[in-house]
Design a protein around this motif. Structure first.
Motif, PDB file in Angstrom:
ATOM      1  N   GLU A 159      25.637 -18.547  -0.477  1.00  0.00           N
ATOM      2  CA  GLU A 159      25.854 -17.859   0.799  1.00  0.00           C
ATOM      3  C   GLU A 159      25.427 -16.392   0.786  1.00  0.00           C
ATOM      4  O   GLU A 159      25.587 -15.679   1.767  1.00  0.00           O
ATOM      5  N   GLY A 160      24.828 -15.937  -0.317  1.00  0.00           N
ATOM      6  CA  GLY A 160      24.450 -14.521  -0.405  1.00  0.00           C
ATOM      7  C   GLY A 160      23.264 -14.131   0.445  1.00  0.00           C
ATOM      8  O   GLY A 160      23.015 -12.938   0.653  1.00  0.00           O
ATOM      9  N   ALA A 161      22.516 -15.102   0.951  1.00  0.00           N
ATOM     10  CA  ALA A 161      21.367 -14.848   1.830  1.00  0.00           C
ATOM     11  C   ALA A 161      20.977 -16.174   2.468  1.00  0.00           C
ATOM     12  O   ALA A 161      21.469 -17.234   2.062  1.00  0.00           O
ATOM     13  N   ALA A 162      20.087 -16.112   3.460  1.00  0.00           N
ATOM     14  CA  ALA A 162      19.590 -17.320   4.128  1.00  0.00           C
ATOM     15  C   ALA A 162      18.102 -17.488   3.823  1.00  0.00           C
ATOM     16  O   ALA A 162      17.465 -16.597   3.243  1.00  0.00           O
TER      17      ALA A 162
ATOM     18  N   ALA B 190      24.312 -10.138 -14.806  1.00  0.00           N
ATOM     19  CA  ALA B 190      25.202 -11.307 -14.731  1.00  0.00           C
ATOM     20  C   ALA B 190      24.401 -12.574 -14.465  1.00  0.00           C
ATOM     21  O   ALA B 190      24.735 -13.658 -14.961  1.00  0.00           O
ATOM     22  N   ASN B 191      23.314 -12.455 -13.703  1.00  0.00           N
ATOM     23  CA  ASN B 191      22.492 -13.616 -13.372  1.00  0.00           C
ATOM     24  C   ASN B 191      21.629 -14.096 -14.528  1.00  0.00           C
ATOM     25  O   ASN B 191      20.989 -15.150 -14.427  1.00  0.00           O
TER      26      ASN B 191
ATOM     27  N   LYS C  64      19.347 -19.027  -6.860  1.00  0.00           N
ATOM     28  CA  LYS C  64      18.894 -18.988  -8.248  1.00  0.00           C
ATOM     29  C   LYS C  64      17.787 -19.998  -8.531  1.00  0.00           C
ATOM     30  O   LYS C  64      17.221 -19.997  -9.629  1.00  0.00           O
ATOM     31  N   ASN C  65      17.490 -20.842  -7.554  1.00  0.00           N
ATOM     32  CA  ASN C  65      16.419 -21.823  -7.754  1.00  0.00           C
ATOM     33  C   ASN C  65      15.109 -21.426  -7.073  1.00  0.00           C
ATOM     34  O   ASN C  65      14.210 -22.251  -6.881  1.00  0.00           O
TER      35      ASN C  65
ATOM     36  N   TYR D  32      25.860 -11.915  -6.940  1.00  0.00           N
ATOM     37  CA  TYR D  32      26.412 -12.551  -8.146  1.00  0.00           C
ATOM     38  C   TYR D  32      26.246 -14.068  -8.081  1.00  0.00           C
ATOM     39  O   TYR D  32      26.169 -14.648  -6.984  1.00  0.00           O
ATOM     40  N   PRO D  33      26.171 -14.726  -9.258  1.00  0.00           N
ATOM     41  CA  PRO D  33      25.974 -16.179  -9.278  1.00  0.00           C
ATOM     42  C   PRO D  33      26.976 -16.955  -8.425  1.00  0.00           C
ATOM     43  O   PRO D  33      26.619 -17.976  -7.833  1.00  0.00           O
TER      44      PRO D  33
END
Length: 421
Positions: free
Chosen positions: A268-271, A83-84, A309-310, A262-263
């Protein structure tokens, strides 16, 4: 009874139901679409026997070594890694419109089938029956652009024309681009110049930055109407670091893929400390400290968009060991969103002005990095930024209103970050 808009059309002819996944030339596995629009990904037996080398994604690695079990089938969705690979928002809408004969709006499997020949990194996802399995590539039809770039900004994979005239064009059919063209925004003035000067600053302070240039719309030809961006201003063209000089693919994965997020959860999926800890484990403590330098650059320049994603890993050579990828997608967001904050939590905080020494100490402890080394990386970066930023020649290209707001942020943040001294 009305059919759900994302449900498969039982009358559709030539619908792709199976996709083979390759890493360069090595078959990794297969994605199958089952009745009810479930998708199932399974690793190829020969690839599983290697223990997962070259690496597709750290998210598929088992804690005990080797590969995890095949993920469970998902209803109407691809596994997060795949998906990413797909575009988001405006770019996704444009690609769905451009491939309307093959792609139903919102259907990830359809879009991956249409774009899988030219994805980020060294992954290719091709119809199991070969290219003719995709209706849009039948003999007698015009070749189409089949690239995918992750993210929300309107951008195209492009190639430089050779021969008389030169210029830039969109690759069609089996051709692939060696550059990414990022188009100006109709909402945010000077965004191309903003990113250009931000990349120039990163390069000036010794960071690994891809080749880049600003070009005019007149330098392009052959952009399909559905992908054309009707916005005035310069276009930022960046050499792809996942393609070498000969166009060969180098594998990459972003940290949403690393963490299986997921995108939609990229903020907020990690720090920040999770990325740093992953870099220590998978690459080296030196890579984690380079990540700290880039975090300090984001804080001092007001870049509130460095989400999962960056940040990416790159897999050079035989693809068995990752390194931290070059810096990309850097710009100051505070000229457009004055109340912006860090994209990911750092030491329990996101607000730029809260990022004094205690936050960096908390981050270091959570990342299990030496506190003194983290503090030194922050101070050294802010010192270098102030030595380079005020005399950077590329500043002259940025609209005055944008540069003034970045300048003001640098002045405010410098003493806050220098509390790490």
């Amino acid at each position: 009874m009305a059919r759900h808009p994302h449900a498969p059309d039982p009358h559709a002819s030539g619908r792709v139901e199976s996709l083979d996944v390759f890493l360069k030339t090595i078959k990794i596995g297969t994605i199958i679409r089952t009745p009810g629009d479930f998708t199932a990904f399974s690793f190829d037996a020969a690839y599983r026997a290697t223990g997962g080398s070259p690496v597709l994604s750290l998210s598929f690695r088992a804690a005990t070594g080797g590969l995890r079990k095949d993920p469970k089938p998902l209803a109407g969705a691809l596994p997060a890694f795949f998906a990413n690979l797909l575009p988001e928002d405006k770019l996704r809408t444009a690609m769905e419109r451009y491939h309307a004969g093959d792609v139903r709006p919102g259907n990830d499997f359809d879009l991956l089938a249409a774009l899988g020949a030219d994805l980020p990194g060294a992954v290719r996802v091709l119809p199991s029956g070969g290219p003719k399995a995709v209706r849009g590539t039948r003999i007698g039809t015009s070749p189409k652009a089949r690239f995918s770039l992750a993210g929300v900004q309107m951008k195209l994979s492009v190639m430089k024309n050779t021969g008389k005239g030169g210029g830039l064009t969109v690759p069609l059919g089996n051709n692939q681009g060696q550059y990414i063209a990022k188009f100006p925004s109709t909402t945010f003035p000077g965004v191309s110049e903003n990113e250009f000067v931000s990349l120039a600053l990163a390069a000036a302070i010794g960071m690994d930055v891809p080749e880049r240039e600003l070009v005019e719309k007149a330098d392009f030809e052959g952009i399909p109407e559905e992908l054309d961006v009707r916005a005035d201003g310069r276009i930022l063209v960046i050499r792809r670091f996942d393609r070498d000089a000969d166009g060969e693919r180098t594998h990459i994965e972003d940290f949403a893929q690393v963490f299986g997020v997921y995108p939609s959860r990229k903020y907020e999926g990690a720090a920040c400390h999770d990325i740093a800890a992953a870099l220590v484990a998978a690459v080296s403590p030196a890579a984690a400290l380079e990540f700290v330098r880039r975090l300090a650059l984001a804080a001092v320049t007001g870049n509130g968009d460095m989400h999962l994603k960056n940040w990416s890993l790159i897999y050079p050579d035989d693809g068995s060991r990752p390194a931290l990828a070059p810096i990309y997608d850097v710009l100051s967001t505070v000229p457009y969103m004055p109340a912006d904050a860090m994209a990911l939590s750092l030491g329990g905080e996101r607000s730029f002005k809260a990022l004094s020494a205690p936050r960096w100490k908390a981050f270091a402890n959570r990342a299990r990095l030496p506190e003194a080394a983290v503090m030194k990386a922050v101070v050294d970066t802010v010192t270098l930024v102030n030595a380079c930023w005020w005399r950077l020649p590329e500043r002259d290209l940025v609209p005055a209103s944008v540069i003034e707001r970045i300048d003001a942020h640098v002045r405010v943040m410098t003493p806050i970050l220098m509390t790490c001294a």
